[in-house]
Each structure stands twice: as C-alpha cells, then as structure tokens.
Design a protein around this motif. Structure first.
Motif, PDB file in Angstrom:
ATOM      1  N   ARG A 140       1.113   8.383  -4.000  1.00 27.42           N
ATOM      2  CA  ARG A 140       2.304   7.739  -3.431  1.00 27.42           C
ATOM      3  C   ARG A 140       3.075   7.002  -4.517  1.00 27.42           C
ATOM      4  NH1 ARG A 140      -1.401   6.220   0.711  1.00 27.42           N
ATOM      5  NH2 ARG A 140      -1.536   4.082  -0.030  1.00 27.42           N
ATOM      6  N   ARG A 141       2.317   6.307  -5.376  1.00 29.24           N
ATOM      7  CA  ARG A 141       2.932   5.501  -6.423  1.00 29.24           C
ATOM      8  C   ARG A 141       3.816   6.345  -7.334  1.00 29.24           C
ATOM      9  NH1 ARG A 141      -1.193   2.454 -10.258  1.00 29.24           N
ATOM     10  NH2 ARG A 141      -1.809   1.577  -8.255  1.00 29.24           N
ATOM     11  N   LEU A 201       0.838  -1.197   0.000  1.00 22.22           N
ATOM     12  CA  LEU A 201       0.000   0.000   0.000  1.00 22.22           C
ATOM     13  C   LEU A 201       0.875   1.249   0.000  1.00 22.22           C
ATOM     14  CD1 LEU A 201      -2.747  -1.137   2.527  1.00 22.22           C
ATOM     15  CD2 LEU A 201      -3.074  -0.724   0.088  1.00 22.22           C
ATOM     16  N   GLN A 260      -4.907  -9.542  -5.656  1.00 21.20           N
ATOM     17  CA  GLN A 260      -3.794 -10.433  -5.318  1.00 21.20           C
ATOM     18  C   GLN A 260      -4.261 -11.586  -4.429  1.00 21.20           C
ATOM     19  OE1 GLN A 260      -0.483  -8.540  -3.308  1.00 21.20           O
ATOM     20  NE2 GLN A 260       0.161 -10.538  -2.533  1.00 21.20           N
ATOM     21  N   ALA A 277      -3.159   6.576  -2.932  1.00 16.11           N
ATOM     22  CA  ALA A 277      -2.271   5.486  -3.353  1.00 16.11           C
ATOM     23  C   ALA A 277      -1.585   5.853  -4.667  1.00 16.11           C
ATOM     24  CB  ALA A 277      -3.072   4.192  -3.511  1.00 16.11           C
ATOM     25  N   ALA A 335       0.100   0.606  -4.049  1.00 16.03           N
ATOM     26  CA  ALA A 335      -0.914  -0.347  -4.486  1.00 16.03           C
ATOM     27  C   ALA A 335      -2.287   0.190  -4.122  1.00 16.03           C
ATOM     28  CB  ALA A 335      -0.694  -1.696  -3.815  1.00 16.03           C
ATOM     29  N   GLU A 336      -3.241   0.068  -5.057  1.00 14.65           N
ATOM     30  CA  GLU A 336      -4.607   0.455  -4.743  1.00 14.65           C
ATOM     31  C   GLU A 336      -5.284  -0.712  -4.029  1.00 14.65           C
ATOM     32  OE1 GLU A 336      -6.543   2.703  -8.278  1.00 14.65           O
ATOM     33  OE2 GLU A 336      -4.701   1.783  -8.967  1.00 14.65           O
ATOM     34  N   ALA A 337      -6.363  -0.381  -3.299  1.00 18.19           N
ATOM     35  CA  ALA A 337      -7.073  -1.406  -2.532  1.00 18.19           C
ATOM     36  C   ALA A 337      -7.479  -2.575  -3.426  1.00 18.19           C
ATOM     37  CB  ALA A 337      -8.302  -0.800  -1.863  1.00 18.19           C
ATOM     38  N   ARG A 338      -7.945  -2.253  -4.639  1.00 20.00           N
ATOM     39  CA  ARG A 338      -8.442  -3.358  -5.469  1.00 20.00           C
ATOM     40  C   ARG A 338      -7.301  -4.248  -5.991  1.00 20.00           C
ATOM     41  NH1 ARG A 338      -7.608  -1.921 -10.757  1.00 20.00           N
ATOM     42  NH2 ARG A 338      -7.270   0.319 -10.914  1.00 20.00           N
ATOM     43  N   GLN A 339      -6.091  -3.673  -6.067  1.00 17.59           N
ATOM     44  CA  GLN A 339      -4.956  -4.494  -6.488  1.00 17.59           C
ATOM     45  C   GLN A 339      -4.596  -5.493  -5.398  1.00 17.59           C
ATOM     46  OE1 GLN A 339      -2.470  -1.097  -7.475  1.00 17.59           O
ATOM     47  NE2 GLN A 339      -2.520  -1.682  -9.625  1.00 17.59           N
ATOM     48  N   TYR A 349       3.416  -1.801  -9.752  1.00 22.23           N
ATOM     49  CA  TYR A 349       2.147  -1.077  -9.616  1.00 22.23           C
ATOM     50  C   TYR A 349       2.041   0.069 -10.593  1.00 22.23           C
ATOM     51  CZ  TYR A 349       1.239  -3.987  -5.614  1.00 22.23           C
ATOM     52  OH  TYR A 349       1.010  -5.061  -4.824  1.00 22.23           O
ATOM     53  N   ALA A 372      -7.539  -5.798   1.686  1.00 22.29           N
ATOM     54  CA  ALA A 372      -7.610  -4.564   0.907  1.00 22.29           C
ATOM     55  C   ALA A 372      -8.012  -3.382   1.782  1.00 22.29           C
ATOM     56  CB  ALA A 372      -8.598  -4.732  -0.238  1.00 22.29           C
ATOM     57  N   ASP A 380      -7.665   5.550  -2.604  1.00 26.10           N
ATOM     58  CA  ASP A 380      -7.045   5.118  -3.854  1.00 26.10           C
ATOM     59  C   ASP A 380      -6.324   6.263  -4.555  1.00 26.10           C
ATOM     60  OD1 ASP A 380      -7.612   2.498  -3.600  1.00 26.10           O
ATOM     61  OD2 ASP A 380      -9.407   2.512  -4.872  1.00 26.10           O
TER      62      ASP A 380
END
Lengths: 403, 246
Positions: free
Chosen positions: B97-98, A315, A327, B94, A319-323, B126, A392, B91
């Motif tokens: 951050r990515r 995270l 997984q 996220a 990484a997004e929650a859905r990724q 990612y 997630a 999200d």
C-alpha cells in the motif's frame, strides 16, 4: 522514524493539554514522593550519625546497670554508681587514653528575677575534647577550679537566652540551689538532637562542685572512655570489664552490674533504623508510582479508541503494525518521562522544605534522581505497551469505518 | 516482493496491472456464514479508469478492499502487476500500500488538527523520505490538485471539496500505480462532485494514472472508461463507457 514518533507524541500531548497533565499527575506524585522520602531519609540518617558522633567518636561509655542498647534511659537502677576513684583506676589501665567522669542533676536556676529548671552536668576538662564541643565565649575550667570544686559554670545557648537574652553572660552570677555561681563561658549552640531534645538546655560545672554543693554525694553517673591508639575496641572493653568487675567485687558467674557502650555501635544501629524507615516509606511511595502507571495505561487505551480512525488512516497509507506500536509506545514513554521530570523537581522542592523544617542537611542524591528518571521511563514502556499493541493490531478496514 | 522500491515485476505492457482470479471472500462459519464475494474474475489494465457500481451488500466494497490490499481473499489469486499478493501478511500488504497504492475515501479521512501539508506528507513519512524532500513533494501534490497556498490550513478550515482535494493530493504524493477511490463524491454537492471528477479524469488522461472508483451515482460512473457492476457477490456486468456520454 523514532524522531518522527517523538514529534508526533509531543503534538498529541499538546493537543490534550489538560488531559495529559491529569494523566501524568499520578507519575508526578509517585516520583515526587519517592524523591522526597529518599532525600529526607538520607539527610536524617546523616543527621543521626552526626549527632551520635557529637557524643564522641571512638568513645566508650561506662554506665551502671545491666547492658542496654539505644539512647540513655533516665530510669533509676539499683546498681551502685561509680566514684571518681573508678575513673582514676581506669586511667591507670594501659589501654585507656582518657576517662572522663560526669554526673547530672536537675536544679532550679535563678538569675535576677528569672528562674528556670535545667540539668546541671558535672564534668572534668576532658569533656570538651571528648565531645568536640567548643566554647564561643569565655573560658573552660582551670585545673585548680576543677580540683577545688570552685563555684563556676558554663552555660548552654538555651540557658543564656532564658537568663540573659543575647547579652554576654560571662562574669554574671547565677544561683543554683543555695549556691551562687559565676558564669565563665558559653557553649556553641547545637540545636535539637535527632531524639528531639534540646541539647543546649544545660549548665556545665566541675564534677566536684556538683558532688559537694548540689548533689551532696560522691557519685559519678557515667564515665566516658577513649582508648589508647592501636587498641581494638573489643580488647579495650574486655580490659575495662575485668577491672570494673574486680573493683565492684562481682563474683565469677554473676552478671555485670554495669555496661560499656560503644558509641560507634549505637551510631550504626541508629543509622540502620533510619535506613529501614526510609526504605519502607520509599516503597509506599513507589506503589503510588505504579498507580500512576495504571493511570497512563488507562488514558492511552482511551486515546487508542479515540484515535482509531487516525490509526486506520495511517495503516491505509502504509504504516506497518510496529510503526503504529512505536508511535503509541513513544507517546506513553514521553508522557511518563514528562511526569518523571516534574516529579523529580517537585520531590526535590518538597525535600528542601522538609529538610529545612527538620533542621537536616538537604543533599539530593544524583543516583536517586537518575533511578527515578529511568523508572518513570520504565513505567511508560510497561503500561504503554498494552494500549500500543492494541492500536497496532487494529484491522485497517474496521479502523477506517470507526466513527 | 524482493524490495519494496522496485515494482513487483518489470512494467511489461502485456502484464495486466490487476488480475483477480476466482476471488472468494467469506466471513464466519455455520449459520453466520456470509459469502461477500464469490469466484470473481476481474482484470484491469494499466491506465484504465474503472467505475464499480452495485447496490449495498453487493460485494463492491469487499472487492475494493481486496484490490487495495486492506483485506485478504479467502481463496483465489490476486496478481498485482503480475505478482501474487493474495497470500501476503499484514506488514507485507502495508508495504504494498505504501509504495504502489493511493486511497481516497468518501469521508476524506484526513487527520484532524493537522495541516493540509502534513496530511499530504503522511505516506511519505512512512516511506522514510527526508523532511525537505517530503515537504517539496507534498507542496507539489497540493499544487497539482489546485490547493497551492492552503498548505497550513487545517481540514476544519477547508470546504468538503477542498478536503477531498487534500486527500487526493495525499494519495498522489507517494506516486502510486493505482488510485483507489471509495465513493469520493459521496459527501459532496453536485458542483463539488463534478470538480472532483474532472480532477480524476484529468489525472487519468494526462498522467495515465490507473483509477478504480466505487460509486453508486451513475453520473459519476459516467466519467469512467469502464463500468463494472456487482450483484450478490458476483460480477454482474462489465462494459466499456464512452466517456462524457451519459
């Protein structure tokens, strides 16, 4: 991304080989049980149908006594038996193509110093056609032997083994009661019927020989009838019933004291019973598949807790929650699919062994295999979803702090 | 954020990279109410090396989490490169951050039983980068922190200092606008700590990488160009440091 998730899942599964194996064991057993049950069930269904067909397809069986379903019962009935004249009268009906009378008697058979007890069945030459039961050695009865009640007989395979071993029995003499009888033929081996009786444990002789020399009467226990082509079974049965009521002087309003059984009907009833049993056993097996799914859910929950920090790292790096959800979901599905594949192979193996033991044909059904495969994937999705969602929804700060 | 691949706004030198305006972060309600940060204002320019100090419970970690978009302020404004990001959902943060942030933690936080190369590749996965490019970038990042030749080593086969280098390489691989280091030397001995600090200083000086580092060691803070101190959820001091002098 899905491919990455798949690779990751394989790695996570490999990392904990023993645990992964124990996790999928539930699914393996569930799928294997379903596959084995269905495959053996279908095999025995087919076997029952084939057995009934061997009694003669498109054949009606006329028996004394009130109508009853199911296999012939050995119980004595007070209703009068038939005679050879009844068979002749039936042959004169235009709807009847052939009427084959038969009668059985239990006797002691002696050959040399071997003796045994078996059923002797008196038949006429139509029997071999109606029952589709060929001879492997010797010949059938001649018309003269039939009419004259000659002392000749044909052995079933079990009788041959008991009395003569593997040697050719034709030309040998056997003693039935006080009568000496020449063996003229040997029937093809049929093996056990679906009811468990040995179909080869019998001796055939002309019905007149049986009546005169063994039974000492003129009774006919049953008459197998095949209808002329183009005649409907319903119409044929009605004609036969009318004739028999007349011959047996049954007054209007009184019940028949005989029954006409359509073998096709028996066949479908038996196949129905077999299907119900298969369904029942398969649903019990399916329950274990659900239990296996719960096992996967349990381990996935443990795995999510154990890998909280890993999830936190993922995270944190974006990484997004859905990724994360994908997984863990993919991991659960891969796990249960592995279980499914092992289960299918194991189930087919068990079915092959079971079929061999029960002497039925091993015929795996590709549809059943595909359904089992799809179902194990479904188990993974259903039972993997909850743990994956939990993963997630983790808060990255908390997850990173987790020890 | 219109698109994650374009920075939040044009790199106007006049726009500060990070602007916290009256940031407050509180937890709980009633008796359990805790205010971890209270009306904090902080502006950090591109290319700065800022050390954040303060006793535990002073709010420095909370501030770091908010700057790192791991947490959301209860109230106040957070402009990242001129764009308001305080209200972004999980999200969206996220994605931020990515693409723009790199993290280095006290406990290294590498994936166990995973090679150094694959650890460094993680943020790039990612980003959806093709495998070949990803590996090339990860190798370059490892080489940059002096770990060429250790690509296949597991974290367990590396020393603490090397593990932290892998973590720095991971943060660098995605080419962030800011490197956020939370007590990066907390688990290391003096010599390794010094080496890690030298690496950070070098990244800041030669590549202009903006670095924000939380520490409780003054020796380490001395490497930064600016020292911000928190106390009881408030900004206590904010002074320029003459690098290398302590």
């Amino acid at each position: 991304m899905l491919w990455e998730a798949f690779r990751l899942a394989l790695r996570a599964i490999r990392r904990n080989m023993l645990r992964s194996f124990l996790t999928v064991l539930g699914v393996v057993i569930g799928v294997a049980a379903v596959i084995a049950m269905v495959t053996v069930g279908q095999g025995s269904s087919a076997k029952v149908s084939a057995d009934v067909a061997s009694l003669g397809t498109n054949v009606l069986v006329l028996r004394p006594g009130k109508a009853q379903m199911g296999p012939p019962s050995g119980g004595r009935d007070t209703s009068p038996l038939f005679t050879l004249r009844d068979a002749e009268a039936l042959r004169s009906l235009s709807v009847v193509a052939a009427a084959s009378p038969s009668s059985s008697s239990s006797v002691t058979v002696v050959s040399g110093n071997t003796n045994t007890t078996t059923t002797v069945t008196g038949i006429d030459a139509d029997f071999f056609d109606v029952r589709a039961w060929p001879l492997v050695l010797g010949r059938s009865f001649t018309e003269a032997e039939e009419k004259g009640g000659a002392a000749v007989c044909i052995l079933g395979e079990t009788m041959r083994q008991t009395l003569f071993g593997n040697t050719d029995p034709t030309g040998e003499q056997v003693r039935l009661k006080s009568m000496s009888c020449e063996v003229i033929g040997l029937l093809e081996a049929k093996g056990a019927s679906s009811f468990g009786t040995d179909q080869d444990d019998l001796i055939l002789m002309p019905i007149r020989t049986l009546q005169r020399r063994i039974a000492g009467n003129t009774d006919v226990a049953r008459i197998s009838i095949s209808l002329a082509s183009g005649v409907s079974t319903k119409h044929g049965i009605a004609e036969i019933e009318t004739l028999m009521r007349e011959r047996r002087r049954i007054s209007l309003g009184e019940d028949d004291d005989f029954s006409v059984t359509d073998m096709k009907q028996i066949s479908s009833v038996l196949a129905g019973i077999s299907n119900v049993l298969t369904g029942l056993l398969s649903s019990v097996a399916a329950v274990s598949l659900v239990v296996g799914g719960i096992g996967i859910m349990n381990i996935m929950l443990v795995s999510v807790t154990e890998r909280t920090r890993e999830i936190g790292i993922r995270l944190a790096v974006g990484a997004e929650a859905r990724q994360v959800l994908t997984q863990f979901l993919v991991e659960a599905v891969v796990l249960s699919l592995i279980g499914g594949v092992i289960g299918i192979l194991l189930g087919l193996g068990l079915a092959a062994i079971g079929s061999a033991f029960m002497n039925i044909q091993f015929a795996p059904d590709i549809r059943v295999i595909l359904i089992a495969f799809a179902f194990s994937a479904l188990v993974g999705v259903v039972f993997g979803y909850f743990p994956a969602r939990r993963a997630a929804r983790l808060d990255p700060i908390e997850a990173l702090r987790y020890q | 954020m219109a698109s994650p691949d374009t920075p939040p706004s044009p790199d106007n030198p006049a726009t500060p990279l990070i602007q916290l305006r009256a940031i407050t972060r509180s937890y709980g309600t009633g008796e359990a109410f805790v205010c971890a940060l209270e009306a904090v204002d902080l502006t950090i320019q591109q290319g700065e090396f800022v050390a954040i100090m303060g006793p535990s419970g002073s709010g420095k970690s909370t501030a770091m989490n908010i700057i790192g978009c791991l947490d959301r302020p209860t109230s106040g404004q957070y402009l990242f490169n001129g764009v308001e990001v305080a209200g972004l959902n999980q999200d969206q943060r996220a994605l931020l951050r990515r693409h723009y942030l790199g993290f280095v933690f006290q406990g290294f936080n590498l994936l166990a039983r995973t090679s150094a190369l694959e650890n460094v590749e993680l943020p790039l996965i990612y980003k959806g980068m093709p495998r070949a490019e990803r590996q090339a970038r990860a190798r370059a990042a490892l080489a940059r922190v002096g770990l060429a030749g250790r690509e296949t080593h597991d974290p367990s086969q590396l020393s603490g200092g090397q593990q932290q280098r892998v973590a720095i390489a991971r943060a660098l691989a995605s080419q962030p606008m800011v490197l956020l280091a939370d007590e990066p030397t907390g688990n290391l001995d003096t010599q390794r700590s010094e080496e890690i600090m030298q690496l950070l200083v070098e990244l800041n000086r030669t590549e202009g990488l903006t670095i924000i580092m939380v520490t409780h060691e003054e020796d380490m803070a001395a490497h930064a160009g600016r020292l911000v101190t928190f106390r009881d959820g408030r900004l206590a001091s904010d002074v320029a440091v003459q690098a290398g002098v302590s």
